[in-house]
Design an enzyme around this catalytic site. Sequence first.
Site, PDB file in Angstrom:
ATOM      1  N   ASP A   1      25.883  51.169  60.518  1.00 26.09           N
ATOM      2  CA  ASP A   1      25.540  51.859  61.767  1.00 26.09           C
ATOM      3  C   ASP A   1      26.809  52.424  62.386  1.00 26.09           C
ATOM      4  O   ASP A   1      27.789  51.698  62.591  1.00 26.09           O
ATOM      5  CB  ASP A   1      24.886  50.883  62.752  1.00 26.09           C
ATOM      6  CG  ASP A   1      24.588  51.547  64.092  1.00 26.09           C
ATOM      7  OD1 ASP A   1      23.663  52.379  64.138  1.00 26.09           O
ATOM      8  OD2 ASP A   1      25.287  51.241  65.083  1.00 26.09           O
ATOM      9  N   HIS A   2      26.799  53.710  62.653  1.00 25.51           N
ATOM     10  CA  HIS A   2      27.842  54.359  63.449  1.00 25.51           C
ATOM     11  C   HIS A   2      27.215  55.562  64.134  1.00 25.51           C
ATOM     12  O   HIS A   2      26.376  56.251  63.549  1.00 25.51           O
ATOM     13  CB  HIS A   2      29.023  54.809  62.586  1.00 25.51           C
ATOM     14  CG  HIS A   2      30.109  53.789  62.475  1.00 25.51           C
ATOM     15  ND1 HIS A   2      30.834  53.340  63.563  1.00 25.51           N
ATOM     16  CD2 HIS A   2      30.589  53.110  61.387  1.00 25.51           C
ATOM     17  CE1 HIS A   2      31.711  52.439  63.154  1.00 25.51           C
ATOM     18  NE2 HIS A   2      31.576  52.269  61.851  1.00 25.51           N
TER      19      HIS A   2
ATOM     20  N   GLU B   1      36.590  50.477  65.996  1.00 22.03           N
ATOM     21  CA  GLU B   1      37.643  51.051  65.162  1.00 22.03           C
ATOM     22  C   GLU B   1      37.992  52.469  65.614  1.00 22.03           C
ATOM     23  O   GLU B   1      39.118  52.915  65.472  1.00 22.03           O
ATOM     24  CB  GLU B   1      37.212  51.080  63.691  1.00 22.03           C
ATOM     25  CG  GLU B   1      37.037  49.709  63.072  1.00 22.03           C
ATOM     26  CD  GLU B   1      35.588  49.258  63.118  1.00 22.03           C
ATOM     27  OE1 GLU B   1      34.819  49.809  63.936  1.00 22.03           O
ATOM     28  OE2 GLU B   1      35.227  48.361  62.340  1.00 22.03           O
TER      29      GLU B   1
ATOM     30  N   GLY C   1      32.207  46.718  67.255  1.00 22.16           N
ATOM     31  CA  GLY C   1      32.769  47.965  66.748  1.00 22.16           C
ATOM     32  C   GLY C   1      34.150  48.200  67.324  1.00 22.16           C
ATOM     33  O   GLY C   1      34.904  47.266  67.583  1.00 22.16           O
TER      34      GLY C   1
ATOM     35  N   ALA D   1      36.086  35.502  70.250  1.00 23.96           N
ATOM     36  CA  ALA D   1      34.894  35.869  71.008  1.00 23.96           C
ATOM     37  C   ALA D   1      33.684  36.004  70.089  1.00 23.96           C
ATOM     38  O   ALA D   1      32.565  35.641  70.462  1.00 23.96           O
ATOM     39  CB  ALA D   1      35.126  37.173  71.756  1.00 23.96           C
TER      40      ALA D   1
END
Length: 302
Positions: free
Chosen positions: A37-38, A104, A102, A171
Amino acid sequence: MAPAVGVDVHDVILEPDAAGLLARAVDAGLDHLTVGDHISFHDGTGFDGLVSATAALTMQQRLPVHVGVYQLALRHPVPVARQLATISQLAPGRLVLGVGVGGEDRSEVLNCGVDPATRGRRLDESLRVLRALAGGKPVDHDGEFFQLAAATIRPAPDPPVPIVVGGRADAAIRRAAELADGWVGIFVAARRFTDTVARVIEHAETVRRRPTWFGLNVWCGLDDSPAVARELLATRLSELYRLPFERFERVCPAGTPEQVAEWLAPFVAAGCQHITLIPAASGWAAGIDAAAEVRAHLHAIT
């Protein structure tokens, strides 16, 4: 126990012969399919994880599909809960939702109207909302990011959609222990995987929870020639992440299917139950066939 081994197909489902390639994965004996997914990664590359999962589920009727991982912090959890409920009606019990923060590509986050500094808190709150809505009853919620008044999603997914957390930071470990059904790793060595599983279980015990789903998504070069396998993998990763392959080499195996299976064996010993291979091979069919060979070798040695 031998792990379930699947293959990543987020690009495969866009091929003209997508149905035939997915049938090939089914016939090869693989245990699941995975999509990524992006929204807009680096130069605009993307693939919606839940749309892709729906395509992969409806193109074949046997294998479950994992989303690994979905950028939940960039979406509102109520429409996501509706999507999960709808997919559950189409393919009951065949979806696993992996989620992560996410990040990046910072511009991907900013262009979705999200402050990158809030991604972790947004993901935590979204997970709480998703879990509340999954019961099918009205939900009132007054949080930092979302406010709901008697929000209801029916019919509730039956069985519930497992939710697992990706990520390597402290986390992510806390999130997996407190808010999810388990953890999925990527770009980790076997020692790091072993340590993370132990930490998730240990923290979960302190809050009287028991995550039971542990998996690994792993990029791998696959070819009868180890040198060719390495080159295929180096090219794919360097193009996608815009980083030198040396940054990935320690945590992404390349070689023959038997060599990749041997590389994966320590993860199985550490409690990895679900392995998704993201193959860099000479073609989609070759990648699917090689993934099935990895599965056969891994089952023979674990």
